[in-house]
Write a protein that holds these residues in place. Sequence first.
Motif, PDB file in Angstrom:
ATOM      1  N   THR A 206       0.855   3.920  -3.021  1.00  0.00           N
ATOM      2  CA  THR A 206       0.517   5.315  -2.756  1.00  0.00           C
ATOM      3  C   THR A 206       1.600   6.252  -3.292  1.00  0.00           C
ATOM      4  OG1 THR A 206      -0.761   4.732  -0.779  1.00  0.00           O
ATOM      5  CG2 THR A 206       0.031   6.997  -0.937  1.00  0.00           C
TER       6      THR A 206
ATOM      7  N   LYS B   8       0.828  -1.207   0.000  1.00  0.00           N
ATOM      8  CA  LYS B   8       0.000   0.000   0.000  1.00  0.00           C
ATOM      9  C   LYS B   8       0.865   1.260   0.000  1.00  0.00           C
ATOM     10  CE  LYS B   8      -4.236  -1.697   2.244  1.00  0.00           C
ATOM     11  NZ  LYS B   8      -5.203  -1.180   1.268  1.00  0.00           N
TER      12      LYS B   8
ATOM     13  N   ARG C 242      -5.557   8.728  -5.058  1.00  0.00           N
ATOM     14  CA  ARG C 242      -5.426   7.479  -4.289  1.00  0.00           C
ATOM     15  C   ARG C 242      -6.710   6.654  -4.292  1.00  0.00           C
ATOM     16  NH1 ARG C 242      -4.816   3.221  -2.636  1.00  0.00           N
ATOM     17  NH2 ARG C 242      -3.503   2.424  -0.954  1.00  0.00           N
TER      18      ARG C 242
END
Length: 259
Positions: A124, A120, A134
């Motif tokens: 991002t 993650k 996002r």
Amino acid sequence: MAELLRITGLKSQVEDKEILKGLDLVVNKGEVHVIMGPNGAGKSTLANVIMGSPKYEVTEGTILFENEDITEDAVNERAKKGIFLSFQAPQEIPGITVENFLRTAKAQITEKPVKAIQFKKELTEKMKELDIDRSYAQRYLNMGYSGGEKKKNEILQMRILNPKLAILDETDSGLDVDAVKIVSKGVIDFKSEDNAIVIITHHNNILDYLNPDVVHVMVDGKIVDTGDISLANEINKNGYVKYREAKGEAEWKKEIKLI
């Protein structure tokens, strides 16, 4: 530089129609190659054949990747070896989010578990670099995306999967000026001495920001000319006139499927 890809005498057909007609190409690590040519020259066919699409039958020639013959390898095997293709027209896939798609793809290619928190964070960071909201990580892959968003998402995939060879098919097509800048930066940030990039394009849009090492002209299923960025600039100014004149008007029209 170490050789990454070598294509020799490659011939390929679709439904008994020959598209590639004895093509030769060598790409070394650390290089950016551009392939230009008129409609119908076989540029996208070449990209798909390198990737191993079953739609295209290889009838002659070889494809070596890191000195290994991959001519008969399946698409997934080539992806695991480090080949990536950014599609000219990315497909919409309902039911699969961008995040799940990329995490699964990375696990398949690396054959290692991908830790959720670490992934993650990486996702991002890469989305921020490409100016992708996002929230798109939780949207279904390419569903409802504009053309530019789809192209940026292809570059996101490239950055996450980190292939050895990235083939970008018309990545700059349909992008506005700002999107071209962002996509170009994504390509530049990806480039290293350990990988190589092959860009297929009709335009000089992306070449305004990149400095390719080699430019090829493809006509009638073969590479007929090779040079540096000056060759791309010449084509941008004059088109493919000299290749048309060399072939003759009637033969040229047949080759680019105008008659």
